[in-house]
Structure formats: C-alpha cells, structure tokens
Motif scaffolding. Structure first.
Motif, mmCIF file in Angstrom:
data_model
loop_
_atom_site.group_PDB
_atom_site.id
_atom_site.type_symbol
_atom_site.label_atom_id
_atom_site.label_comp_id
_atom_site.label_asym_id
_atom_site.label_seq_id
_atom_site.Cartn_x
_atom_site.Cartn_y
_atom_site.Cartn_z
ATOM 1 N N ARG A 1 0.827 -1.204 0.000
ATOM 2 C CA ARG A 1 0.000 0.000 0.000
ATOM 3 C C ARG A 1 0.867 1.261 0.000
ATOM 4 O O ARG A 1 0.539 2.233 -0.677
ATOM 5 C CB ARG A 1 -0.931 0.004 1.215
ATOM 6 N N THR A 2 1.959 1.228 0.736
ATOM 7 C CA THR A 2 2.862 2.378 0.765
ATOM 8 C C THR A 2 3.444 2.638 -0.620
ATOM 9 O O THR A 2 3.508 3.786 -1.072
ATOM 10 C CB THR A 2 3.978 2.150 1.812
ATOM 11 N N ARG A 3 3.831 1.562 -1.312
ATOM 12 C CA ARG A 3 4.332 1.712 -2.689
ATOM 13 C C ARG A 3 3.243 2.277 -3.604
ATOM 14 O O ARG A 3 3.508 3.158 -4.427
ATOM 15 C CB ARG A 3 4.834 0.378 -3.237
ATOM 16 N N LEU A 4 2.034 1.768 -3.464
ATOM 17 C CA LEU A 4 0.920 2.234 -4.281
ATOM 18 C C LEU A 4 0.694 3.726 -4.074
ATOM 19 O O LEU A 4 0.581 4.488 -5.043
ATOM 20 C CB LEU A 4 -0.350 1.446 -3.943
ATOM 21 N N TYR A 5 0.629 4.164 -2.812
ATOM 22 C CA TYR A 5 0.419 5.585 -2.547
ATOM 23 C C TYR A 5 1.619 6.402 -2.992
ATOM 24 O O TYR A 5 1.469 7.526 -3.469
ATOM 25 C CB TYR A 5 0.095 5.838 -1.073
ATOM 26 N N THR B 1 6.519 17.067 -1.045
ATOM 27 C CA THR B 1 6.643 16.500 0.307
ATOM 28 C C THR B 1 5.699 17.219 1.262
ATOM 29 O O THR B 1 5.052 16.587 2.105
ATOM 30 C CB THR B 1 8.097 16.610 0.796
ATOM 31 N N GLU B 2 5.601 18.529 1.111
ATOM 32 C CA GLU B 2 4.712 19.313 1.973
ATOM 33 C C GLU B 2 3.248 18.924 1.769
ATOM 34 O O GLU B 2 2.494 18.781 2.740
ATOM 35 C CB GLU B 2 4.902 20.812 1.689
ATOM 36 N N ASP B 3 2.829 18.748 0.512
ATOM 37 C CA ASP B 3 1.449 18.342 0.243
ATOM 38 C C ASP B 3 1.158 16.954 0.816
ATOM 39 O O ASP B 3 0.084 16.714 1.376
ATOM 40 C CB ASP B 3 1.154 18.351 -1.258
ATOM 41 N N ARG B 4 2.089 16.035 0.679
ATOM 42 C CA ARG B 4 1.910 14.694 1.259
ATOM 43 C C ARG B 4 1.771 14.776 2.775
ATOM 44 O O ARG B 4 0.915 14.121 3.370
ATOM 45 C CB ARG B 4 3.092 13.791 0.911
ATOM 46 N N THR C 1 0.800 17.371 4.538
ATOM 47 C CA THR C 1 -0.484 18.010 4.849
ATOM 48 C C THR C 1 -1.620 17.014 4.728
ATOM 49 O O THR C 1 -2.507 16.959 5.589
ATOM 50 C CB THR C 1 -0.717 19.225 3.923
ATOM 51 N N LEU C 2 -1.613 16.215 3.667
ATOM 52 C CA LEU C 2 -2.653 15.195 3.491
ATOM 53 C C LEU C 2 -2.651 14.223 4.668
ATOM 54 O O LEU C 2 -3.706 13.912 5.229
ATOM 55 C CB LEU C 2 -2.463 14.438 2.177
ATOM 56 N N ALA C 3 -1.481 13.756 5.064
ATOM 57 C CA ALA C 3 -1.384 12.817 6.192
ATOM 58 C C ALA C 3 -1.943 13.445 7.469
ATOM 59 O O ALA C 3 -2.702 12.801 8.211
ATOM 60 C CB ALA C 3 0.060 12.379 6.393
ATOM 61 N N THR C 4 -1.612 14.693 7.709
ATOM 62 C CA THR C 4 -2.098 15.393 8.904
ATOM 63 C C THR C 4 -3.612 15.546 8.868
ATOM 64 O O THR C 4 -4.304 15.275 9.862
ATOM 65 C CB THR C 4 -1.425 16.768 9.031
ATOM 66 N N LEU C 5 -4.142 15.964 7.736
ATOM 67 C CA LEU C 5 -5.587 16.172 7.630
ATOM 68 C C LEU C 5 -6.362 14.861 7.701
ATOM 69 O O LEU C 5 -7.439 14.804 8.318
ATOM 70 C CB LEU C 5 -5.919 16.939 6.353
#
Length: 153
Positions: A116-120, A129-132, A134-138
């Motif tokens: 799953r980590t590879r897929l994402y 990196t910042e957008d990723r 932010t997505l994880a935080t949200l």
C-alpha cells in the motif's frame, strides 16, 4: 454569505469522502499484486492495531475499532484459524483472553502495508513533500474526528 460558503465546503467534503471510500475500495480490488490480497480489510486493521498498541482483549479491540464485540470475536476467530493471532489468558481477568499477532500475522500485515505504501507513493509521486505531509495530517485529524463522533456518550 459565510454560512452558504461553509455549507458548500461541507458538501464538497461529503462528496470527496464518499468518493475516497469508493475509489479506495475499487483500487484495492483492482490492484493485481498478491501483497494487497494476503489479508482482508478487517484482518489488516486488527493486525495493524495490535502491532501498534500491543496485545489486547476483544473488548478493548472492539472499542478502539468502533465495532461490536461479536463482530470482532468472529474476525479474531478467523485470524486464529489462519494462524495470524494467538489467544492467551488475560492476566487481569482469568475469564478473558488477550489477542496477540503471530510472526506470520505480522509478516502478512507488513507485506500489505509495504504494498500500500508503494501504491500511494506511485499515486502521489508528483505531489510535493509538503502536500503529502499536509494530506497525512488532515486524514489523521479526520479519522480522530470520526473516532470522537462515534464514541459512546
């Protein structure tokens, strides 16, 4: 005007969450690699939680996953049949048992997690990196809000 804008935003959120759940499930089913299919969703979530939180009794597991105890008991029984968890007597309550992942269970869970980590990673390759982050935080905040909303009052 502010209420209309907020209502519109909440409508967008509702739609995006519905689509996320639908597309996430479709992606899981359509992914051809075997690693994604070595565990069903319920088994993966239980093993992930046990790996993170340590051994638990069924009641604690059910509460954490916001599921009925009988549902978790059935899922745990299937995991035990497959050799992915073990049950030992609960030291704090001799009538109950504590569920722990086996080495095989942890290996399967790790294989799914890595796939799953590879897929994402592939899907989000063009995100910064910042957008990723932010997505994880949200997503974490959204999950916590869902947990808080679904807790018995």
């Amino acid at each position: 005007m502010s209420d209309d804008h907020d209502e519109s935003t909440l409508g967008r959120i509702e739609t995006e969450v519905a689509l996320l759940m639908r597309f996430g499930e479709a992606t899981r089913r359509a992914t051809g690699t075997a690693e994604h299919r070595v565990l069903d969703r319920a088994a993966y979530v239980i093993l992930r939680h046990l790996a993170d939180a340590g051994p638990q009794n069924v009641s604690a597991l059910a509460a954490r996953l916001n599921l009925d105890g009988s549902t978790v008991t059935r899922q745990v029984s299937a995991l035990q049949r497959d050799g992915l968890i073990t049950r030992t007597p609960d030291p704090s309550d001799g009538r109950g048992t504590v569920i722990s992942p086996t080495t095989a269970g942890l290996q399967r869970m790790a294989a799914v997690q890595a796939a799953r980590t590879r897929l994402y990673g592939d899907m989000l390759a063009d995100w910064s990196t910042e957008d990723r982050s932010t997505l994880a935080t949200l997503l974490s905040r959204l999950n916590q809000a869902l947990i808080n909303r679904n807790r018995p009052r």
